[in-house]
Design an enzyme around this catalytic site. Sequence first.
Site, PDB file in Angstrom:
ATOM      1  N   HIS A 210     -41.146  21.792 -83.807  1.00 22.09           N
ATOM      2  CA  HIS A 210     -41.812  20.532 -83.453  1.00 22.09           C
ATOM      3  C   HIS A 210     -42.846  20.717 -82.346  1.00 22.09           C
ATOM      4  O   HIS A 210     -43.541  19.795 -81.981  1.00 22.09           O
ATOM      5  CB  HIS A 210     -40.782  19.493 -82.994  1.00 22.09           C
ATOM      6  CG  HIS A 210     -40.188  19.816 -81.664  1.00 22.09           C
ATOM      7  ND1 HIS A 210     -39.081  20.597 -81.536  1.00 22.09           N
ATOM      8  CD2 HIS A 210     -40.573  19.491 -80.409  1.00 22.09           C
ATOM      9  CE1 HIS A 210     -38.786  20.733 -80.252  1.00 22.09           C
ATOM     10  NE2 HIS A 210     -39.682  20.081 -79.547  1.00 22.09           N
TER      11      HIS A 210
HETATM   12  C1  UD1 Z   1     -40.111  15.602 -77.220  1.00 18.01           C
HETATM   13  C2  UD1 Z   1     -40.017  16.386 -75.914  1.00 18.01           C
HETATM   14  C3  UD1 Z   1     -39.531  17.800 -76.187  1.00 18.01           C
HETATM   15  C4  UD1 Z   1     -38.281  17.816 -77.031  1.00 18.01           C
HETATM   16  C5  UD1 Z   1     -38.525  17.017 -78.291  1.00 18.01           C
HETATM   17  C6  UD1 Z   1     -37.284  16.979 -79.167  1.00 18.01           C
HETATM   18  C7  UD1 Z   1     -41.659  15.764 -74.186  1.00 18.01           C
HETATM   19  C8  UD1 Z   1     -42.874  16.195 -73.485  1.00 18.01           C
HETATM   20  N1  UD1 Z   1     -41.318  16.499 -75.251  1.00 18.01           N
HETATM   21  O1  UD1 Z   1     -41.164  16.150 -77.987  1.00 18.01           O
HETATM   22  O2  UD1 Z   1     -39.239  18.422 -74.949  1.00 18.01           O
HETATM   23  O3  UD1 Z   1     -37.907  19.147 -77.345  1.00 18.01           O
HETATM   24  O4  UD1 Z   1     -38.888  15.686 -77.919  1.00 18.01           O
HETATM   25  O5  UD1 Z   1     -37.434  16.200 -80.272  1.00 18.01           O
HETATM   26  O6  UD1 Z   1     -41.045  14.802 -73.800  1.00 18.01           O
HETATM   27  N2  UD1 Z   1     -41.864  10.297 -83.395  1.00 18.01           N
HETATM   28  C9  UD1 Z   1     -41.368   9.519 -84.419  1.00 18.01           C
HETATM   29  N3  UD1 Z   1     -40.127   9.039 -84.312  1.00 18.01           N
HETATM   30  C10 UD1 Z   1     -39.342   9.275 -83.225  1.00 18.01           C
HETATM   31  C11 UD1 Z   1     -39.863  10.075 -82.197  1.00 18.01           C
HETATM   32  C12 UD1 Z   1     -41.114  10.592 -82.295  1.00 18.01           C
HETATM   33  O7  UD1 Z   1     -42.060   9.268 -85.418  1.00 18.01           O
HETATM   34  O8  UD1 Z   1     -38.207   8.791 -83.173  1.00 18.01           O
HETATM   35  C13 UD1 Z   1     -43.222  10.852 -83.475  1.00 18.01           C
HETATM   36  C14 UD1 Z   1     -44.115  10.293 -82.372  1.00 18.01           C
HETATM   37  O9  UD1 Z   1     -44.728   9.154 -82.794  1.00 18.01           O
HETATM   38  C15 UD1 Z   1     -45.068  11.430 -82.114  1.00 18.01           C
HETATM   39  C16 UD1 Z   1     -44.270  12.662 -82.466  1.00 18.01           C
HETATM   40  O10 UD1 Z   1     -43.171  12.239 -83.236  1.00 18.01           O
HETATM   41  O11 UD1 Z   1     -46.167  11.354 -82.974  1.00 18.01           O
HETATM   42  C17 UD1 Z   1     -43.817  13.415 -81.260  1.00 18.01           C
HETATM   43  O12 UD1 Z   1     -42.966  12.645 -80.391  1.00 18.01           O
HETATM   44  P1  UD1 Z   1     -43.040  12.798 -78.811  1.00 18.01           P
HETATM   45  O13 UD1 Z   1     -42.113  11.854 -78.180  1.00 18.01           O
HETATM   46  O14 UD1 Z   1     -44.458  12.771 -78.382  1.00 18.01           O
HETATM   47  O15 UD1 Z   1     -42.594  14.241 -78.451  1.00 18.01           O
HETATM   48  P2  UD1 Z   1     -41.759  15.345 -79.219  1.00 18.01           P
HETATM   49  O16 UD1 Z   1     -42.672  16.259 -79.920  1.00 18.01           O
HETATM   50  O17 UD1 Z   1     -40.675  14.708 -80.011  1.00 18.01           O
END
Ligand code: UD1
Length: 365
Positions: A210
């Site tokens: 991810h």
């Molecule tokens: C975050 C953490 C990372 C952790 C990871 C585990 C930070 C900087 N990063 O990264 O340390 O290892 O989580 O999962 O805090 N999204 C969804 N549904 C959700 C959650 C996220 O669709 O329930 C999408 C968001 O809209 C975004 C992407 O996934 O486009 C990434 O989510 P984001 O919260 O930015 O960070 P992670 O990559 O999940």
Amino acid sequence: MKVILVVGARPNFMKIAPILKTIDKHNASGKSNSIEPSLIHTGQHYDYEMSKVFFDDLALPQPNVHLGVGSGTHAEQTGKTMIEVEKVLARERPDLVIVVGDVNATLAGALAAVKLHMPVAHVEAGLRSYDQSMPEEINRVLTDHCSQLLFCPTETAVGNLKKEGIIKGVYLTGDVMVDALLSNKQAAEKSEILKRLDLESGHYLVITIHRPSNTDERENLENIVSALSDSAERVIFPVHPRTRKALDEHGVAMRRGNIMVIDPLGYTEFLKLMTHAKKILTDSGGIQKEAYILGIPCITLRERTEWVETVEDGWNILVSADKKKLIEAIQHFEPARERRDIFGNGTASTSICQIILQGSLGKGA
Ligand code: UD1
């Protein structure tokens, strides 16, 4: 003693669960110095598979406050979380704010608290990958520098803090993820996930990715998928929402039928899947550590890791998104040495609660 715990994203939930359980146990023991916990969920992760399933699996209490912060850029997520956490802290006036790990919710919670002159405890303090391109590294460093209690999972973490001049309030407690893993292992064994996916123990690989370096750069994502496709192995790929979007946007398709793409799993199902895997491939921090604790060889799709001991002990190999190295590791990587007890023995949350109760703020190890 009033304690507020801040969580926001998937890797926080299994870290907070043993701490809350230990607090409950302490309160039920009838001792006079009880802890009154209150849980804030920032809402950084909001899908059922990224959040609610962990509350169910780990029997976590419903959050007292849900901030609904959701997705956004790092500044948006961190900023919105700070604004909302500050309101709750100003209203509740806790004696201590506990943050865990290294996600944006961790830093935002710590910053909001320290600016209100509230003591902060950081669980999983002192981790360093020394790679500033990882947003988590910035979150770790800044959170540590504004915490009064720093609960370190390993000796390396204590040493890292020392190098930055942090020695006060530092405690080597062991890792709360060991507590979570040990207390859920038996329940995980009952999961039917292997049967549901038609898998035989020891005959499949598990992959999770991810990290922006692997998902946002098409070439890296393509390299990883094509190495998996070329391997003769059966591969189970629970896909993070970020990765799902990237696969769609970059038009990267699974070329062969050996890769099974599934939705993200809850804690117990994923624990069972890892326990019976032949090898684990990941760019997650926590999964590298869980693989080591379970004794499953880990191939890490990153250039650096904060869990250096897993590599030093020969149970983890860093291959970045290099297709050749990845194929070589899938085929030939085997751990060289015995594992050690580097992450503790499942009593980290007990130590953490004892230290909090002793009112040891600022006294140091
Ligand atoms: C975050 C953490 C990372 C952790 C990871 C585990 C930070 C900087 N990063 O990264 O340390 O290892 O989580 O999962 O805090 N999204 C969804 N549904 C959700 C959650 C996220 O669709 O329930 C999408 C968001 O809209 C975004 C992407 O996934 O486009 C990434 O989510 P984001 O919260 O930015 O960070 P992670 O990559 O999940």
